[in-house]
Design an enzyme around this catalytic site. Structure first.
Site, PDB file in Angstrom:
ATOM      1  CE  LYS A 153      -4.077  -1.747   0.483  1.00 45.95           C
ATOM      2  NZ  LYS A 153      -5.316  -1.101  -0.579  1.00 45.95           N
ATOM      3  CG  ASP A 177      -4.253  -0.502  -3.777  1.00 45.34           C
ATOM      4  OD1 ASP A 177      -4.578   0.793  -4.492  1.00 45.34           O
ATOM      5  OD2 ASP A 177      -4.929  -1.114  -3.217  1.00 45.34           O
ATOM      6  CD  GLU A 203      -5.959  -3.039  -6.315  1.00 44.00           C
ATOM      7  OE1 GLU A 203      -6.925  -2.971  -5.736  1.00 44.00           O
ATOM      8  OE2 GLU A 203      -4.829  -3.820  -6.126  1.00 44.00           O
ATOM      9  CG  ASP A 228     -10.205  -1.020  -5.852  1.00 47.24           C
ATOM     10  OD1 ASP A 228     -11.459  -1.536  -5.818  1.00 47.24           O
ATOM     11  OD2 ASP A 228      -9.383  -1.449  -4.872  1.00 47.24           O
ATOM     12  CE  LYS A 250     -11.055  -4.748  -3.489  1.00 53.12           C
ATOM     13  NZ  LYS A 250     -11.000  -3.424  -2.890  1.00 53.12           N
TER      14      LYS A 250
END
Length: 336
Positions: A153, A177, A203, A228, A250
């Site tokens: 992250k 991400d 991402e 995303d 998701k």
């Protein structure tokens, strides 16, 4: 059909940080659907970015309870169509839809991947996520959990330094991400350096609504870009074509397995890479994601691995990333 709602507060092993927030707990709703002596389980995690709380989902389901218990259940997709007429949030629809699929498979005495005529001979392994923290903590988290594939992250003032430092401690593949924290020029610049550091893809680097920037990044990035926050529901799949190399679906955002199955097919027709991600769910949500593995290019289903204590049994992920599917039908879930 009987419905029972359960609220859980899931404690994380470590503080989990992304560009927007950090947290130590995850609230989650578990839906239990029972019929003919079988019970199916579904899950939807609360999410502040999408303004969803467990209490609101429970209240939302209140007016539906009697109608749902009197519903003549046949297939999960028929139930999902019925739910879609009730103006429910996608998160609540997801929890009910996942429970319906688990119940349906248990009644059929078959796992979902078999019902969908897919094989588990080959499937992608999940990444393990390293949340934003002081660099020493990120190193410790990575070293304490040896894994062949990490999602890092990012969204800090020293993102490249973080990846450069982590790379010194492992040869594992990285994904990064940024959770909407970068702009287009920053993403293009970072992509060239990240590629040299063994990063597989980036991402959601830009804000979800920045389609102009996403198109520029798609054309000029040295690495593939996966959507995303820009890909929430079925209608977003076509929007992502020409702006991203793939999509991260998701289940909670799109409304469950029923729409996710359609999104996978739509993405494949457009030659977009397919990925399913988690929202720090327990094994309830993760076991549902696992049923989709044969249809995916990538997967992020480490949610239960990040918890201090799980609340369910189902799919197990071994030290080398292999998935052990339970003998129960459906998603194979039982609550602890």
């Amino acid at each position: 059909m009987e419905i029972v709602l359960k609220k859980y507060v899931l404690e994380l092993k470590n503080t989990f940080g992304i560009s927007r927030q950090s947290r130590d707990y995850q609230e989650s709703l578990i839906v239990c659907l029972s019929l003919n002596g079988k019970t199916g389980y579904g899950e939807a995690a609360a999410n502040s970015y999408y303004h969803i709380t467990v209490d609101e989902m429970i209240e939302e389901c209140g007016s539906l309870k009697n109608d749902l218990e009197n519903y003549n259940f046949s297939t999960p997709s028929d139930l999902h169509n019925w739910l879609s007429s009730k103006n429910l949030s996608n998160f609540l629809r997801c929890a009910i839809d996942l429970a319906a699929y688990d119940l349906y498979g248990k009644l059929q005495q078959k796992p979902l991947y078999k019902i969908w005529n897919t094989s588990i001979d080959n499937y992608p392994i999940t990444n393990y996520t390293i949340g934003i923290a002081p660099i020493e903590e990120m190193i410790d988290k990575m070293l304490s959990f040896p894994w062949p594939l990490y999602k890092i992250k990012l969204g800090t003032s020293n993102d490249l330094e973080i990846v450069e430092t982590l790379r010194k401690y492992t040869k594992s593949t990285f994904r990064v991400d940024a959770n909407c924290a970068w702009d287009a020029e920053e993403t293009i610049y970072n992509s060239k350096n990240l590629k040299k550091l063994g990063v597989e893809f980036i991402e959601q680097p830009l804000e979800a609504s920045n389609w102009t920037g996403n198109k520029k990044v798609f054309k000029e990035s040295a690495l593939p870009i996966i959507a995303d926050e820009s890909c929430i529901t079925e209608n977003d799949v076509e929007k992502c074509y020409g702006h991203f190399d793939g999509i991260n679906i998701k289940l909670t955002k799109c409304g469950g397995l029923t729409p996710a199955l359609r999104m996978i097919k739509r993405a494949q027709k457009l030659k977009l890479k397919t990925m399913v991600g988690c929202m720090t769910e327990s094994t309830v949500g993760i076991s549902a994601i696992a049923q989709l593995l044969p249809q995916l290019d990538y997967v992020d289903m480490d949610g239960a691995m990040l918890l201090k204590n799980d609340i369910a049994k189902g799919v197990q992920i071994t030290d080398n990333g292999k998935v052990i599917f339970p003998s129960l039908g459906g998603s194979g879930i039982s609550l602890l």
